[in-house]
Design a protein around this motif. Structure first.
Motif, PDB file in Angstrom:
ATOM      1  N   GLY A   1       0.811  -1.212   0.000  1.00 51.29           N
ATOM      2  CA  GLY A   1       0.000   0.000   0.000  1.00 51.29           C
ATOM      3  C   GLY A   1       0.842   1.258   0.000  1.00 51.29           C
ATOM      4  O   GLY A   1       0.590   2.193  -0.779  1.00 51.29           O
ATOM      5  N   ALA A   2       1.854   1.307   0.857  1.00 50.98           N
ATOM      6  CA  ALA A   2       2.701   2.493   0.937  1.00 50.98           C
ATOM      7  C   ALA A   2       3.485   2.706  -0.353  1.00 50.98           C
ATOM      8  O   ALA A   2       3.595   3.836  -0.848  1.00 50.98           O
ATOM      9  CB  ALA A   2       3.646   2.372   2.134  1.00 50.98           C
ATOM     10  N   ILE A   3       4.043   1.631  -0.914  1.00 51.94           N
ATOM     11  CA  ILE A   3       4.792   1.752  -2.169  1.00 51.94           C
ATOM     12  C   ILE A   3       3.880   2.239  -3.288  1.00 51.94           C
ATOM     13  O   ILE A   3       4.235   3.154  -4.054  1.00 51.94           O
ATOM     14  CB  ILE A   3       5.428   0.397  -2.541  1.00 51.94           C
ATOM     15  N   ALA A   4       2.703   1.632  -3.406  1.00 53.50           N
ATOM     16  CA  ALA A   4       1.785   1.968  -4.493  1.00 53.50           C
ATOM     17  C   ALA A   4       1.321   3.415  -4.410  1.00 53.50           C
ATOM     18  O   ALA A   4       1.303   4.138  -5.418  1.00 53.50           O
ATOM     19  CB  ALA A   4       0.589   1.020  -4.471  1.00 53.50           C
ATOM     20  N   LEU A   5       0.939   3.862  -3.225  1.00 53.16           N
ATOM     21  CA  LEU A   5       0.403   5.214  -3.078  1.00 53.16           C
ATOM     22  C   LEU A   5       1.481   6.268  -3.305  1.00 53.16           C
ATOM     23  O   LEU A   5       1.237   7.279  -3.976  1.00 53.16           O
ATOM     24  CB  LEU A   5      -0.215   5.372  -1.690  1.00 53.16           C
ATOM     25  N   GLU A   6       2.663   6.044  -2.759  1.00 49.39           N
ATOM     26  CA  GLU A   6       3.747   7.019  -2.963  1.00 49.39           C
ATOM     27  C   GLU A   6       4.092   7.131  -4.445  1.00 49.39           C
ATOM     28  O   GLU A   6       4.231   8.244  -4.981  1.00 49.39           O
ATOM     29  CB  GLU A   6       4.974   6.626  -2.159  1.00 49.39           C
ATOM     30  N   ALA A   7       4.226   6.000  -5.113  1.00 48.85           N
ATOM     31  CA  ALA A   7       4.575   6.036  -6.531  1.00 48.85           C
ATOM     32  C   ALA A   7       3.475   6.686  -7.365  1.00 48.85           C
ATOM     33  O   ALA A   7       3.752   7.462  -8.293  1.00 48.85           O
ATOM     34  CB  ALA A   7       4.846   4.616  -7.022  1.00 48.85           C
ATOM     35  N   LEU A   8       2.225   6.378  -7.044  1.00 48.89           N
ATOM     36  CA  LEU A   8       1.090   6.915  -7.797  1.00 48.89           C
ATOM     37  C   LEU A   8       1.036   8.434  -7.703  1.00 48.89           C
ATOM     38  O   LEU A   8       0.943   9.133  -8.729  1.00 48.89           O
ATOM     39  CB  LEU A   8      -0.206   6.298  -7.269  1.00 48.89           C
ATOM     40  N   PHE A   9       1.096   8.972  -6.496  1.00 48.22           N
ATOM     41  CA  PHE A   9       0.937  10.421  -6.326  1.00 48.22           C
ATOM     42  C   PHE A   9       2.223  11.176  -6.632  1.00 48.22           C
ATOM     43  O   PHE A   9       2.180  12.391  -6.867  1.00 48.22           O
ATOM     44  CB  PHE A   9       0.422  10.735  -4.918  1.00 48.22           C
ATOM     45  N   THR A  10       3.360  10.481  -6.646  1.00 45.70           N
ATOM     46  CA  THR A  10       4.593  11.122  -7.092  1.00 45.70           C
ATOM     47  C   THR A  10       4.569  11.310  -8.602  1.00 45.70           C
ATOM     48  O   THR A  10       4.931  12.379  -9.118  1.00 45.70           O
ATOM     49  CB  THR A  10       5.817  10.284  -6.680  1.00 45.70           C
ATOM     50  N   ARG A  11       4.121  10.286  -9.304  1.00 46.14           N
ATOM     51  CA  ARG A  11       4.088  10.376 -10.767  1.00 46.14           C
ATOM     52  C   ARG A  11       2.936  11.239 -11.256  1.00 46.14           C
ATOM     53  O   ARG A  11       3.073  11.961 -12.253  1.00 46.14           O
ATOM     54  CB  ARG A  11       3.987   8.977 -11.368  1.00 46.14           C
ATOM     55  N   PHE A  12       1.793  11.168 -10.553  1.00 41.48           N
ATOM     56  CA  PHE A  12       0.604  11.927 -10.976  1.00 41.48           C
ATOM     57  C   PHE A  12       0.134  12.798  -9.809  1.00 41.48           C
ATOM     58  O   PHE A  12      -0.882  12.496  -9.162  1.00 41.48           O
ATOM     59  CB  PHE A  12      -0.498  10.973 -11.421  1.00 41.48           C
ATOM     60  N   PRO A  13       0.836  13.889  -9.499  1.00 37.29           N
ATOM     61  CA  PRO A  13       0.511  14.694  -8.315  1.00 37.29           C
ATOM     62  C   PRO A  13      -0.852  15.370  -8.382  1.00 37.29           C
ATOM     63  O   PRO A  13      -1.415  15.732  -7.340  1.00 37.29           O
ATOM     64  CB  PRO A  13       1.643  15.729  -8.268  1.00 37.29           C
ATOM     65  N   ASP A  14      -1.396  15.540  -9.585  1.00 33.16           N
ATOM     66  CA  ASP A  14      -2.709  16.184  -9.730  1.00 33.16           C
ATOM     67  C   ASP A  14      -3.844  15.190  -9.893  1.00 33.16           C
ATOM     68  O   ASP A  14      -4.978  15.570 -10.203  1.00 33.16           O
ATOM     69  CB  ASP A  14      -2.699  17.130 -10.932  1.00 33.16           C
ATOM     70  N   LEU A  15      -3.568  13.932  -9.702  1.00 33.57           N
ATOM     71  CA  LEU A  15      -4.600  12.895  -9.848  1.00 33.57           C
ATOM     72  C   LEU A  15      -5.826  13.243  -9.006  1.00 33.57           C
ATOM     73  O   LEU A  15      -5.702  13.659  -7.851  1.00 33.57           O
ATOM     74  CB  LEU A  15      -4.026  11.548  -9.410  1.00 33.57           C
ATOM     75  N   ASP A  16      -7.002  13.056  -9.588  1.00 34.09           N
ATOM     76  CA  ASP A  16      -8.239  13.338  -8.861  1.00 34.09           C
ATOM     77  C   ASP A  16      -9.369  12.473  -9.399  1.00 34.09           C
ATOM     78  O   ASP A  16      -9.277  11.910 -10.499  1.00 34.09           O
ATOM     79  CB  ASP A  16      -8.620  14.812  -8.977  1.00 34.09           C
ATOM     80  N   LEU A  17     -10.436  12.389  -8.606  1.00 35.66           N
ATOM     81  CA  LEU A  17     -11.601  11.612  -9.013  1.00 35.66           C
ATOM     82  C   LEU A  17     -12.265  12.245 -10.228  1.00 35.66           C
ATOM     83  O   LEU A  17     -12.377  13.473 -10.317  1.00 35.66           O
ATOM     84  CB  LEU A  17     -12.613  11.523  -7.872  1.00 35.66           C
ATOM     85  N   ALA A  18     -12.725  11.408 -11.125  1.00 39.27           N
ATOM     86  CA  ALA A  18     -13.435  11.895 -12.310  1.00 39.27           C
ATOM     87  C   ALA A  18     -14.940  11.950 -12.081  1.00 39.27           C
ATOM     88  O   ALA A  18     -15.670  12.486 -12.916  1.00 39.27           O
ATOM     89  CB  ALA A  18     -13.121  11.009 -13.513  1.00 39.27           C
ATOM     90  N   LEU A  19     -15.405  11.374 -10.977  1.00 40.74           N
ATOM     91  CA  LEU A  19     -16.809  11.414 -10.590  1.00 40.74           C
ATOM     92  C   LEU A  19     -16.903  11.806  -9.126  1.00 40.74           C
ATOM     93  O   LEU A  19     -15.990  11.503  -8.341  1.00 40.74           O
ATOM     94  CB  LEU A  19     -17.472  10.036 -10.763  1.00 40.74           C
ATOM     95  N   PRO A  20     -17.994  12.449  -8.720  1.00 39.92           N
ATOM     96  CA  PRO A  20     -18.195  12.666  -7.289  1.00 39.92           C
ATOM     97  C   PRO A  20     -18.250  11.334  -6.546  1.00 39.92           C
ATOM     98  O   PRO A  20     -18.703  10.316  -7.090  1.00 39.92           O
ATOM     99  CB  PRO A  20     -19.549  13.388  -7.226  1.00 39.92           C
ATOM    100  N   GLU A  21     -17.817  11.331  -5.318  1.00 42.76           N
ATOM    101  CA  GLU A  21     -17.782  10.112  -4.510  1.00 42.76           C
ATOM    102  C   GLU A  21     -19.119   9.385  -4.500  1.00 42.76           C
ATOM    103  O   GLU A  21     -19.174   8.160  -4.615  1.00 42.76           O
ATOM    104  CB  GLU A  21     -17.373  10.463  -3.075  1.00 42.76           C
ATOM    105  N   ALA A  22     -20.207  10.111  -4.368  1.00 46.29           N
ATOM    106  CA  ALA A  22     -21.528   9.488  -4.260  1.00 46.29           C
ATOM    107  C   ALA A  22     -21.938   8.742  -5.526  1.00 46.29           C
ATOM    108  O   ALA A  22     -22.827   7.891  -5.480  1.00 46.29           O
ATOM    109  CB  ALA A  22     -22.580  10.549  -3.925  1.00 46.29           C
ATOM    110  N   GLU A  23     -21.301   9.043  -6.648  1.00 49.53           N
ATOM    111  CA  GLU A  23     -21.663   8.397  -7.913  1.00 49.53           C
ATOM    112  C   GLU A  23     -20.791   7.184  -8.225  1.00 49.53           C
ATOM    113  O   GLU A  23     -21.025   6.498  -9.232  1.00 49.53           O
ATOM    114  CB  GLU A  23     -21.576   9.413  -9.059  1.00 49.53           C
TER     115      GLU A  23
END
Length: 417
Positions: A367-389
């Motif tokens: 989990g720690a490896i995956a999350l650090e690598a994900l947000f390091t490579r894509f720092p602006d990553l965000d949801l494409a839908l509201p959480e409720a959807e």
């Protein structure tokens, strides 16, 4: 619980559990529940009560303790049957459980897990390339679950177990069938028959061609009395490790990404060094546990938990997601996601007592490896839908979403509730 309060019926479709759990926590530490097929049971929800229950000496996991099952009241196609009857560590107690766990633990050593770190980092980088390519093909939007959160832990556990890539998609499909609570009678029977057959084929291949993998080690390892795992025990252990080894980590990554996208201040705290990626993992496990209500444990006699009697033979669900937001354990702000929370590792989401998750160090590291690598490579990553959807995974056992569309760059979606 007030005698007039109706028993709780968990949603088989797997709706977001937290509002319901808040109401259940207000009832008390233990509540009545009606399982699929109108089978009565109980749930233990509050942190301290659950901790006591999970380590209670008069609570077991072996199927003969399940009164309704023993009396023939549970049909073969019951959607929760695998949790009650799969052979192996999940459904054994006492000396047999200690033996199986000891054999698996010798092959599942900390050195073996830590030795996977460079390979997990390599697989993570490769999976991020696949994620980026899928986003380019999808006009910038990509399903993070399908292209990252699911395949990464599946690759890790399959590599650890020596499972060839040809089996991975099928194993994931069968795992999903076994943990869903919307599975039909026919689908449940078919999955319970096919999964052991697939695992037996994998084990036979590893027996013919042993390698530096966990399945080969499980086949070869002996305990102090020279007693090997039986074929049934081997298949049951493999099944548990495959399901737990990727479903939990998949949901952990899914839930952490959603939490960080909905709480950018917490993401900023990690980036500034105020908190670590390990803190993100622990707070996600507490705040949005990958497991909601986990089956089953059974009192070996009538026992009392926080003032409530649980009769002998009652199937009991462990309310991990509820316990993670229990105000009596985590304070009045228990429903707030806070990666700087003091004592954040006090959650029970990886279990407690003799059945504490054997793969916890691997899940945490992944989990720690995956999350650090994900947000390091894509720092602006965000949801494409509201959480409720976001569509929920159809299970009240697991707690996550079935799809997680994200933009790797671009505009913001609404915050997580």
């Amino acid at each position: 619980m007030n005698p007039a309060t109706p028993p709780y019926r968990p949603d088989p479709e797997g709706s977001c559990p937290h509002a319901a759990n808040a109401q259940l926590l207000a009832r008390g530490a233990v509540t009545d529940v009606v399982l699929p097929g109108d089978i009565p049971g109980k749930m233990v929800l509050r942190h301290e009560a659950l901790k006591e229950f999970l380590s209670h000496p008069d609570v077991g996991k072996e199927p003969q303790h399940f009164t309704a099952l023993r009396e023939g009241l549970i049909p073969d196609g019951w959607p929760l049957m695998a949790f009650a009857t799969v052979p192996g560590m999940l459904t054994t107690d006492g000396d047999r459980h200690r033996r199986l766990r000891s054999l698996a633990a010798r092959a599942f050593t900390p050195r073996r897990v830590e030795g996977l770190r460079p390979r997990i980092e390599e697989m993570t980088a490769g999976q991020l390339d696949i994620l980026a390519e899928a986003a380019r093909a999808g006009d910038g939007i990509v399903d993070l679950r399908a292209h990252f959160a699911m395949p990464l832990p599946m690759r890790v556990i399959c590599e650890l177990l020596g499972v060839d890539s040809e089996y991975r998609d099928r194993l994931h499909h069968l795992s999903q069938e076994l943990v869903k609570t919307t599975t039909s009678h026919e689908e449940a029977i078919a999955a319970n028959l096919e999964m052991p057959q697939v695992l037996a084929a994998i084990a036979a291949e590893r027996a013919r061609r042993p390698g530096d993998d966990l399945t080969s080690a499980l086949i070869a390892v002996r305990d102090e009395d020279g007693d090997r795992l039986s074929q049934e025990e081997l298949i049951g252990t493999m099944l548990l490790l495959i399901i737990a080894g990727h479903e939990t980590t998949l949901s952990l990554i899914n839930n952490a990404v959603r939490a960080l996208c909905g709480h950018r201040d917490q993401l900023a705290a990690v980036r500034s060094g105020t908190a670590s990626w390990a803190d993100v993992v622990e707070e996600t496990l507490r705040w949005d546990s990958p497991t909601n209500y986990f089956p089953f444990r059974y009192p070996l006699r009538d026992i009392t938990v926080d003032g409530t009697v649980i009769p002998q033979g009652t199937p009991v669900l462990a309310g991990y997601a509820a316990a993670g937001r229990d105000p009596s354990a985590h304070g009045p702000d228990a429903d707030r996601f806070d990666v700087t929370r003091q004592g954040g590792a006090r959650h029970l989401s990886l279990g407690h007592g003799p059945h504490f998750c054997l793969g916890a160090p691997l899940a945490r590291m992944e989990g720690a490896i995956a999350l650090e690598a994900l947000f390091t490579r894509f720092p602006d990553l965000d949801l494409a839908l509201p959480e409720a959807e976001l569509p929920r995974h159809p299970s009240f056992v697991g707690n996550t979403v079935e799809e997680l569309p994200v933009r790797l760059t671009g505009s913001r979606a609404e915050a997580v509730s």
